[in-house]
Design a protein around this motif. Structure first.
Motif, mmCIF file in Angstrom:
data_model
loop_
_atom_site.group_PDB
_atom_site.id
_atom_site.type_symbol
_atom_site.label_atom_id
_atom_site.label_comp_id
_atom_site.label_asym_id
_atom_site.label_seq_id
_atom_site.Cartn_x
_atom_site.Cartn_y
_atom_site.Cartn_z
ATOM 1 N N UNK A 199 0.789 -1.188 -0.043
ATOM 2 C CA UNK A 199 0.107 -0.067 -0.166
ATOM 3 C C UNK A 199 0.826 1.313 0.010
ATOM 4 N N UNK A 200 2.014 1.257 0.769
ATOM 5 C CA UNK A 200 2.822 2.326 0.519
ATOM 6 C C UNK A 200 3.441 2.496 -0.791
ATOM 7 N N UNK A 201 3.657 1.576 -1.452
ATOM 8 C CA UNK A 201 3.995 1.727 -2.939
ATOM 9 C C UNK A 201 2.844 2.105 -3.786
ATOM 10 N N UNK A 202 1.477 1.788 -3.532
ATOM 11 C CA UNK A 202 0.531 1.922 -4.244
ATOM 12 C C UNK A 202 0.250 3.616 -4.257
ATOM 13 N N UNK A 203 0.362 4.111 -2.916
ATOM 14 C CA UNK A 203 -0.253 5.525 -2.551
ATOM 15 C C UNK A 203 1.097 6.550 -2.814
ATOM 16 N N UNK A 204 2.267 5.910 -2.650
ATOM 17 C CA UNK A 204 3.550 6.933 -2.808
ATOM 18 C C UNK A 204 3.699 7.897 -1.388
ATOM 19 N N UNK A 205 4.307 8.701 -1.515
ATOM 20 C CA UNK A 205 4.484 9.850 -0.500
ATOM 21 C C UNK A 205 3.718 10.747 0.132
ATOM 22 N N UNK A 206 2.678 10.943 -0.688
ATOM 23 C CA UNK A 206 1.711 11.935 -0.493
ATOM 24 C C UNK A 206 0.073 11.413 -0.368
ATOM 25 N N UNK A 207 -0.487 11.699 -1.427
ATOM 26 C CA UNK A 207 -1.833 11.239 -1.361
ATOM 27 C C UNK A 207 -2.208 10.467 -2.586
ATOM 28 N N UNK A 208 -3.107 9.864 -2.665
ATOM 29 C CA UNK A 208 -3.830 9.193 -3.855
ATOM 30 C C UNK A 208 -5.491 8.855 -3.673
ATOM 31 N N UNK A 209 -6.015 8.917 -4.745
ATOM 32 C CA UNK A 209 -7.588 8.953 -4.889
ATOM 33 C C UNK A 209 -8.216 8.188 -5.769
ATOM 34 N N UNK A 210 -9.329 7.560 -5.653
ATOM 35 C CA UNK A 210 -9.799 6.910 -6.856
ATOM 36 C C UNK A 210 -11.598 6.791 -6.770
ATOM 37 N N UNK A 211 -12.154 6.711 -7.812
ATOM 38 C CA UNK A 211 -13.715 6.899 -7.578
ATOM 39 C C UNK A 211 -14.097 6.140 -8.687
ATOM 40 N N UNK A 212 -15.664 5.645 -8.713
ATOM 41 C CA UNK A 212 -16.331 5.287 -9.878
ATOM 42 C C UNK A 212 -17.405 5.767 -10.040
ATOM 43 N N UNK A 213 -17.691 7.066 -9.531
ATOM 44 C CA UNK A 213 -18.780 7.795 -9.549
ATOM 45 C C UNK A 213 -19.808 7.771 -8.563
ATOM 46 N N UNK A 214 -19.852 6.666 -7.763
ATOM 47 C CA UNK A 214 -20.622 6.211 -6.852
ATOM 48 C C UNK A 214 -19.996 6.051 -5.494
ATOM 49 N N UNK A 215 -18.679 5.572 -5.800
ATOM 50 C CA UNK A 215 -18.044 5.216 -4.372
ATOM 51 C C UNK A 215 -16.490 5.743 -4.585
ATOM 52 N N UNK A 216 -15.769 6.092 -3.425
ATOM 53 C CA UNK A 216 -14.390 6.539 -3.766
ATOM 54 C C UNK A 216 -13.656 6.466 -2.505
ATOM 55 N N UNK A 217 -12.408 6.814 -2.716
ATOM 56 C CA UNK A 217 -11.628 6.729 -1.560
ATOM 57 C C UNK A 217 -10.305 7.786 -1.745
ATOM 58 N N UNK A 218 -9.876 8.379 -0.612
ATOM 59 C CA UNK A 218 -8.977 9.285 -0.649
ATOM 60 C C UNK A 218 -7.655 8.719 0.495
ATOM 61 N N UNK A 219 -6.677 8.380 -0.002
ATOM 62 C CA UNK A 219 -5.366 7.822 0.917
ATOM 63 C C UNK A 219 -4.585 8.979 1.210
ATOM 64 N N UNK A 220 -4.211 9.339 2.429
ATOM 65 C CA UNK A 220 -3.233 10.422 2.589
ATOM 66 C C UNK A 220 -2.134 10.009 3.467
ATOM 67 N N UNK A 221 -1.017 10.035 3.600
ATOM 68 C CA UNK A 221 0.117 9.587 4.154
ATOM 69 C C UNK A 221 0.170 10.787 5.355
ATOM 70 N N UNK A 222 0.469 10.134 6.639
ATOM 71 C CA UNK A 222 0.801 11.146 7.815
ATOM 72 C C UNK A 222 2.161 11.019 8.251
ATOM 73 N N UNK A 223 2.519 11.657 9.008
ATOM 74 C CA UNK A 223 3.895 11.552 9.576
ATOM 75 C C UNK A 223 4.167 10.310 10.340
ATOM 76 N N UNK A 224 5.137 9.882 10.563
ATOM 77 C CA UNK A 224 5.604 8.987 11.696
ATOM 78 C C UNK A 224 5.145 7.305 10.953
ATOM 79 N N UNK A 225 5.066 7.376 9.735
ATOM 80 C CA UNK A 225 4.568 5.917 8.945
ATOM 81 C C UNK A 225 3.257 5.539 9.135
#
Length: 375
Positions: A199-225
């Motif tokens: 998941x660390x590789x998928x999201x990267x060092x900042x944020x990642x988002x995806x959606x399909x018009x009905x559902x979505x997600x927003x992933x966001x790295x925080x400090x301390x791993x």
């Protein structure tokens, strides 16, 4: 009653969040006394939430005025400006990597920002464990703060920086937040590099988002791993109970989510199911657009208390911009009344314009992310 000069006024800020603390810091920088009241028992009694980005045209402007910009840069995560747009299969459709030295919107944990501001204040500025019940008194003041423990404080200016469910707002406005129709479900991930390397590789060092018009997600790295993922759904506000679930039923909620996101790939589903601990339900609320009120010389609002909007990156930045402008209006005005008028003449039109732009934005997050993925 004649409005007092800011230098002689009793100024009370309700809420020790970024907006309230920024306002207090700038006032103290200019020799104006202020007291902040907060309902938390102490500065560390609850988690302050995830990461946020401070923009160079609002949040950072306020920190510069507060004399704290360099300290912020020392704490900020510039790599957190990386952003990835994914499709439900986990393919990267768009990718922003910050340029070397880019400072437009670095990330910082909310708790770190609060600590930075708290350290900058004169000892004793914040009075912890003071839950405001209401504000009373005539429009032309003085106003009386009524606390849950039965104590009262008389003040010449009360600044409501106490968020969505502000106890100060009813003193000037009958508006209350309403549900936008979109809910966030927060999931926490710990020790990303060791426990969740994929998941660390998928999201990267900042944020990642995806959606399909009905559902979505927003992933966001925080400090301390750490990482937080916000699952976005168009659902009734009581969707957990409506599906026969309880907030603490983590396994039941997880099984429900797997059904809802069944056509997403196993790779992206791990952002939904591999979390460490319980989910946290966060229905998105907003104030009516535009939200305004009749001027009162002894009461004003800033941040979410004044203009609660969908979480599209403007909340804390606008709160801090409000705070800086209100503090400087008090510094440069002859009376408190003049300062409040000066501040509201700028803040209210600006917040109304932004709120109109973002109206319906909770739903558009899903549509926007989906359209990004189709490019």
């Amino acid at each position: 009653m004649n409005s007092p000069t800011p230098s002689s006024a009793r100024i009370s800020i309700i809420g020790a969040g970024p907006g309230g603390l920024t306002c207090a810091r700038i006032l103290q920088q200019h020799g104006i006394a202020v007291t902040v009241y907060d309902r938390d028992p102490d500065a560390h009694s609850r988690n302050q939430g995830g990461s946020l980005d401070l923009h160079d045209d609002d949040g950072q402007l306020a920190l510069r005025e507060a004399g704290l910009l360099e300290e912020f840069f020392a704490l900020a995560r510039f790599e957190g400006q990386e952003m990835r747009h994914l499709d439900p299969a986990g393919n990267v459709l768009a990718h922003h990597l910050p340029n070397e030295g880019e400072t437009a919107s670095p990330e910082i944990d909310r708790g770190q920002l609060r600590e930075l501001l708290l350290r900058s204040l004169t000892e004793g500025t914040v009075r912890w464990g003071r839950t405001l019940e209401s504000v009373s008194g005539p429009d032309d003041g003085p106003r009386t703060l009524i606390f849950a423990d039965g104590t009262t404080v008389e003040t010449d200016l009360v600044i409501g920086a106490d968020g969505a469910f502000s106890r100060v707002r009813p003193a000037v406005s009958s508006a209350t937040p309403v549900y936008t129709g979109v809910s966030f479900l927060e999931a926490w991930f710990d020790d990303m590099e060791s426990a969740h390397p994929g998941l660390s590789e998928l999201v990267g060092k900042g944020s990642a988002h995806a959606a399909d018009g009905k559902r979505g997600l927003f992933a966001q790295r925080n400090s301390g791993g750490h990482m937080r993922v916000y699952l976005m759904q168009c659902v009734p506000a009581n969707w957990i109970a409506a599906n026969g679930l309880r907030p603490e039923d983590t396994e039941g909620i997880r099984a429900h989510l797997l059904r809802e996101y069944a056509d997403w790939s196993p790779r992206t589903l791990r952002l939904i199911t591999d979390n460490d601990g319980a989910y946290v339900d966060r229905p998105l609320l907003a104030l009516p657009v535009p939200h305004t009120w009749e001027h009162s010389p002894g009461v004003t609002l800033l941040g979410d208390a004044a203009h609660l909007m969908p979480p599209l990156g403007v909340g804390v930045n606008l709160a801090m911009l409000d705070a800086g402008e209100l503090a400087l209006a008090l510094v440069h005005s002859a009376t408190v009344d003049d300062a409040v008028r000066r501040y509201e003449s700028t803040m209210l039109p600006r917040s109304a314009e932004i709120a109109r732009m973002l109206e319906g934005g909770a739903q558009s997050m899903l549509d926007l992310f989906e359209s990004d993925e189709r490019r």
